[in-house]
Every structure is written in structure tokens, then in C-alpha cells.
Design a protein around this motif. Structure first.
Motif, PDB file in Angstrom:
ATOM      1  N   SER A  59       0.829  -1.210   0.000  1.00 23.29           N
ATOM      2  CA  SER A  59       0.000   0.000   0.000  1.00 23.29           C
ATOM      3  C   SER A  59       0.862   1.259   0.000  1.00 23.29           C
ATOM      4  O   SER A  59       0.493   2.266  -0.599  1.00 23.29           O
ATOM      5  CB  SER A  59      -0.988   0.002   1.168  1.00 23.29           C
ATOM      6  OG  SER A  59      -0.308  -0.035   2.396  1.00 23.29           O
ATOM      7  N   LEU A  60       2.017   1.193   0.640  1.00 21.82           N
ATOM      8  CA  LEU A  60       2.943   2.330   0.612  1.00 21.82           C
ATOM      9  C   LEU A  60       3.465   2.527  -0.806  1.00 21.82           C
ATOM     10  O   LEU A  60       3.497   3.649  -1.310  1.00 21.82           O
ATOM     11  CB  LEU A  60       4.106   2.105   1.585  1.00 21.82           C
ATOM     12  CG  LEU A  60       5.205   3.175   1.570  1.00 21.82           C
ATOM     13  CD1 LEU A  60       4.623   4.551   1.905  1.00 21.82           C
ATOM     14  CD2 LEU A  60       6.314   2.797   2.527  1.00 21.82           C
ATOM     15  N   ARG A  61       3.851   1.462  -1.478  1.00 19.18           N
ATOM     16  CA  ARG A  61       4.359   1.579  -2.847  1.00 19.18           C
ATOM     17  C   ARG A  61       3.288   2.133  -3.788  1.00 19.18           C
ATOM     18  O   ARG A  61       3.590   2.913  -4.692  1.00 19.18           O
ATOM     19  CB  ARG A  61       4.874   0.232  -3.350  1.00 19.18           C
ATOM     20  CG  ARG A  61       6.154  -0.200  -2.663  1.00 19.18           C
ATOM     21  CD  ARG A  61       6.804  -1.380  -3.368  1.00 19.18           C
ATOM     22  NE  ARG A  61       5.895  -2.440  -3.721  1.00 19.18           N
ATOM     23  CZ  ARG A  61       5.586  -3.478  -2.961  1.00 19.18           C
ATOM     24  NH1 ARG A  61       6.127  -3.601  -1.764  1.00 19.18           N
ATOM     25  NH2 ARG A  61       4.752  -4.399  -3.390  1.00 19.18           N
ATOM     26  N   GLN A  62       2.030   1.770  -3.581  1.00 19.55           N
ATOM     27  CA  GLN A  62       0.949   2.316  -4.409  1.00 19.55           C
ATOM     28  C   GLN A  62       0.831   3.819  -4.212  1.00 19.55           C
ATOM     29  O   GLN A  62       0.692   4.574  -5.173  1.00 19.55           O
ATOM     30  CB  GLN A  62      -0.372   1.624  -4.074  1.00 19.55           C
ATOM     31  CG  GLN A  62      -0.425   0.190  -4.545  1.00 19.55           C
ATOM     32  CD  GLN A  62      -1.628  -0.553  -4.008  1.00 19.55           C
ATOM     33  OE1 GLN A  62      -2.266  -0.135  -3.048  1.00 19.55           O
ATOM     34  NE2 GLN A  62      -1.940  -1.685  -4.624  1.00 19.55           N
ATOM     35  N   MET A  63       0.895   4.257  -2.950  1.00 23.71           N
ATOM     36  CA  MET A  63       0.823   5.694  -2.666  1.00 23.71           C
ATOM     37  C   MET A  63       2.018   6.416  -3.281  1.00 23.71           C
ATOM     38  O   MET A  63       1.885   7.496  -3.838  1.00 23.71           O
ATOM     39  CB  MET A  63       0.814   5.953  -1.150  1.00 23.71           C
ATOM     40  CG  MET A  63      -0.434   5.554  -0.427  1.00 23.71           C
ATOM     41  SD  MET A  63      -1.780   6.728  -0.615  1.00 23.71           S
ATOM     42  CE  MET A  63      -1.103   8.217   0.056  1.00 23.71           C
ATOM     43  N   VAL A  64       3.198   5.803  -3.172  1.00 22.54           N
ATOM     44  CA  VAL A  64       4.411   6.392  -3.736  1.00 22.54           C
ATOM     45  C   VAL A  64       4.236   6.611  -5.228  1.00 22.54           C
ATOM     46  O   VAL A  64       4.545   7.680  -5.754  1.00 22.54           O
ATOM     47  CB  VAL A  64       5.646   5.500  -3.448  1.00 22.54           C
ATOM     48  CG1 VAL A  64       6.838   5.923  -4.285  1.00 22.54           C
ATOM     49  CG2 VAL A  64       5.992   5.544  -1.971  1.00 22.54           C
ATOM     50  N   TYR A  65       3.729   5.616  -5.910  1.00 21.14           N
ATOM     51  CA  TYR A  65       3.530   5.728  -7.361  1.00 21.14           C
ATOM     52  C   TYR A  65       2.620   6.918  -7.695  1.00 21.14           C
ATOM     53  O   TYR A  65       2.922   7.720  -8.574  1.00 21.14           O
ATOM     54  CB  TYR A  65       2.951   4.436  -7.930  1.00 21.14           C
ATOM     55  CG  TYR A  65       2.603   4.563  -9.384  1.00 21.14           C
ATOM     56  CD1 TYR A  65       3.602   4.549 -10.351  1.00 21.14           C
ATOM     57  CD2 TYR A  65       1.292   4.732  -9.795  1.00 21.14           C
ATOM     58  CE1 TYR A  65       3.297   4.702 -11.688  1.00 21.14           C
ATOM     59  CE2 TYR A  65       0.980   4.881 -11.130  1.00 21.14           C
ATOM     60  CZ  TYR A  65       1.982   4.861 -12.075  1.00 21.14           C
ATOM     61  OH  TYR A  65       1.674   5.019 -13.392  1.00 21.14           O
ATOM     62  N   LEU A  66       1.514   7.028  -6.992  1.00 15.51           N
ATOM     63  CA  LEU A  66       0.567   8.115  -7.266  1.00 15.51           C
ATOM     64  C   LEU A  66       1.191   9.498  -7.036  1.00 15.51           C
ATOM     65  O   LEU A  66       1.017  10.405  -7.848  1.00 15.51           O
ATOM     66  CB  LEU A  66      -0.676   7.981  -6.381  1.00 15.51           C
ATOM     67  CG  LEU A  66      -1.581   6.802  -6.682  1.00 15.51           C
ATOM     68  CD1 LEU A  66      -2.667   6.685  -5.611  1.00 15.51           C
ATOM     69  CD2 LEU A  66      -2.194   6.933  -8.060  1.00 15.51           C
ATOM     70  N   ILE A  67       1.927   9.637  -5.960  1.00 11.69           N
ATOM     71  CA  ILE A  67       2.476  10.938  -5.617  1.00 11.69           C
ATOM     72  C   ILE A  67       3.620  11.327  -6.540  1.00 11.69           C
ATOM     73  O   ILE A  67       3.683  12.468  -7.017  1.00 11.69           O
ATOM     74  CB  ILE A  67       2.924  10.986  -4.137  1.00 11.69           C
ATOM     75  CG1 ILE A  67       1.748  10.685  -3.210  1.00 11.69           C
ATOM     76  CG2 ILE A  67       3.549  12.331  -3.811  1.00 11.69           C
ATOM     77  CD1 ILE A  67       0.528  11.566  -3.413  1.00 11.69           C
ATOM     78  N   ILE A  68       4.528  10.400  -6.819  1.00  9.87           N
ATOM     79  CA  ILE A  68       5.638  10.805  -7.684  1.00  9.87           C
ATOM     80  C   ILE A  68       5.168  11.064  -9.106  1.00  9.87           C
ATOM     81  O   ILE A  68       5.754  11.869  -9.816  1.00  9.87           O
ATOM     82  CB  ILE A  68       6.840   9.837  -7.648  1.00  9.87           C
ATOM     83  CG1 ILE A  68       6.485   8.488  -8.208  1.00  9.87           C
ATOM     84  CG2 ILE A  68       7.418   9.736  -6.270  1.00  9.87           C
ATOM     85  CD1 ILE A  68       7.701   7.626  -8.443  1.00  9.87           C
ATOM     86  N   LYS A  69       4.093  10.404  -9.487  1.00 10.32           N
ATOM     87  CA  LYS A  69       3.514  10.690 -10.802  1.00 10.32           C
ATOM     88  C   LYS A  69       3.062  12.149 -10.869  1.00 10.32           C
ATOM     89  O   LYS A  69       3.276  12.835 -11.872  1.00 10.32           O
ATOM     90  CB  LYS A  69       2.337   9.745 -11.058  1.00 10.32           C
ATOM     91  CG  LYS A  69       1.704   9.906 -12.402  1.00 10.32           C
ATOM     92  CD  LYS A  69       0.575   8.920 -12.576  1.00 10.32           C
ATOM     93  CE  LYS A  69      -0.169   9.196 -13.863  1.00 10.32           C
ATOM     94  NZ  LYS A  69      -1.376   8.391 -13.987  1.00 10.32           N
ATOM     95  N   GLU A  70       2.477  12.641  -9.802  1.00 10.75           N
ATOM     96  CA  GLU A  70       2.035  14.038  -9.741  1.00 10.75           C
ATOM     97  C   GLU A  70       3.209  15.007  -9.603  1.00 10.75           C
ATOM     98  O   GLU A  70       3.226  16.062 -10.213  1.00 10.75           O
ATOM     99  CB  GLU A  70       1.047  14.241  -8.595  1.00 10.75           C
ATOM    100  CG  GLU A  70      -0.284  13.557  -8.792  1.00 10.75           C
ATOM    101  CD  GLU A  70      -1.021  14.031 -10.037  1.00 10.75           C
ATOM    102  OE1 GLU A  70      -1.075  15.255 -10.267  1.00 10.75           O
ATOM    103  OE2 GLU A  70      -1.531  13.174 -10.779  1.00 10.75           O
ATOM    104  N   LEU A  71       4.181  14.642  -8.778  1.00 12.55           N
ATOM    105  CA  LEU A  71       5.333  15.524  -8.563  1.00 12.55           C
ATOM    106  C   LEU A  71       6.235  15.609  -9.785  1.00 12.55           C
ATOM    107  O   LEU A  71       6.952  16.595  -9.963  1.00 12.55           O
ATOM    108  CB  LEU A  71       6.155  15.051  -7.366  1.00 12.55           C
ATOM    109  CG  LEU A  71       5.559  15.310  -5.991  1.00 12.55           C
ATOM    110  CD1 LEU A  71       6.410  14.638  -4.914  1.00 12.55           C
ATOM    111  CD2 LEU A  71       5.431  16.794  -5.718  1.00 12.55           C
TER     112      LEU A  71
END
Length: 119
Positions: free
Chosen positions: A78-90
Motif C-alpha cells: 500500500s505504501l508503494r501504491q501511494m508512492v507511485y501516485l504521488i511521484i507521478k504528480e510531482l
């Protein structure tokens, strides 16, 4: 700090997140050992800021991007999923991200589904 009904009505139930405070809290990404729970909470705050139109300055976005991208090594799916979403935006604001995003896109397209399913 205590909250009562009057406080809730005054705020309209909206959570306020300060960009500067969130950026300062980003030290949690470099802690050892990494706390997936604390990181997810902070990533949620970053998501709230990003998805409500807040923009990080380029230097902050770049720092966050590279700090967050280290979390892909964590075993918590679940942490890796959140990481993917955020770095995609950043990635839209941060500098020098092409190598990282290319690598991540290749890995997420892999049939193993490592980043998305935790397999």
C-alpha cells in the motif's frame, strides 16, 4: 487541542494542511527504519495538497520526488501504491526525474505487478 461541535461547523469539516509543514515532515522518508504508516500519512497530506491545486516550488518538488522514490524499496504494497501516485504528480514540477520515471514505468509495466499488487 480539543474539538467541539462549534469548531467543526466553523471549519466546514475541511482538513487544513500546510505545504511548508508537510515539506518539513518529509524527513520521515529518510528515517531508518522506515515507518510505512507514517509515510502513508504524509503521502496522504501531499496528495491532499496536490489534488486541491497546491503547487510545490520546483526545488521542494524535486527534493520530495527523490525522497519519496526511495520508498519503492519498501515491502509494504500500500505504501508503494501511494508512492507511485504521488511521484507521478510531482514529476510534472520536479527536475531531473526522467531516469527515475522511465525506470518506474518499465517496472510497473512488468508482468510481475510488483508495485501494484505486492506480489
Amino acid at each position: 487541542m480539543s474539538y467541539n461541535k462549534k469548531d467543526e461547523d466553523a471549519e466546514g469539516g475541511v482538513v487544513r494542511v500546510d505545504r511548508t509543514a508537510v515539506f518539513q515532515e518529509a524527513r520521515v522518508f529518510n528515517s531508518s527504519p522506515v515507518s510505512p504508516r507514517k509515510c502513508r500519512i504524509l503521502l496522504t497530506k501531499i496528495a491532499l495538497l496536490l489534488f486541491t491545486g497546491e503547487k510545490f516550488p520546483t526545488n521542494e518538488a524535486t527534493s520530495l520526488f527523490f525522497g519519496i522514490s526511495k520508498l519503492f524499496q519498501n515491502k509494504d504494497a500500500s505504501l508503494r501504491q501511494m508512492v507511485y501516485l504521488i511521484i507521478k504528480e510531482l514529476a510534472n514540477t520536479a527536475e531531473d526525474v526522467i531516469m527515475v520515471t522511465s525506470s518506474i514505468m518499465k517496472d510497473t509495466a512488468d508482468n510481475r505487478g510488483y508495485y501494484c499488487t505486492g506480489d
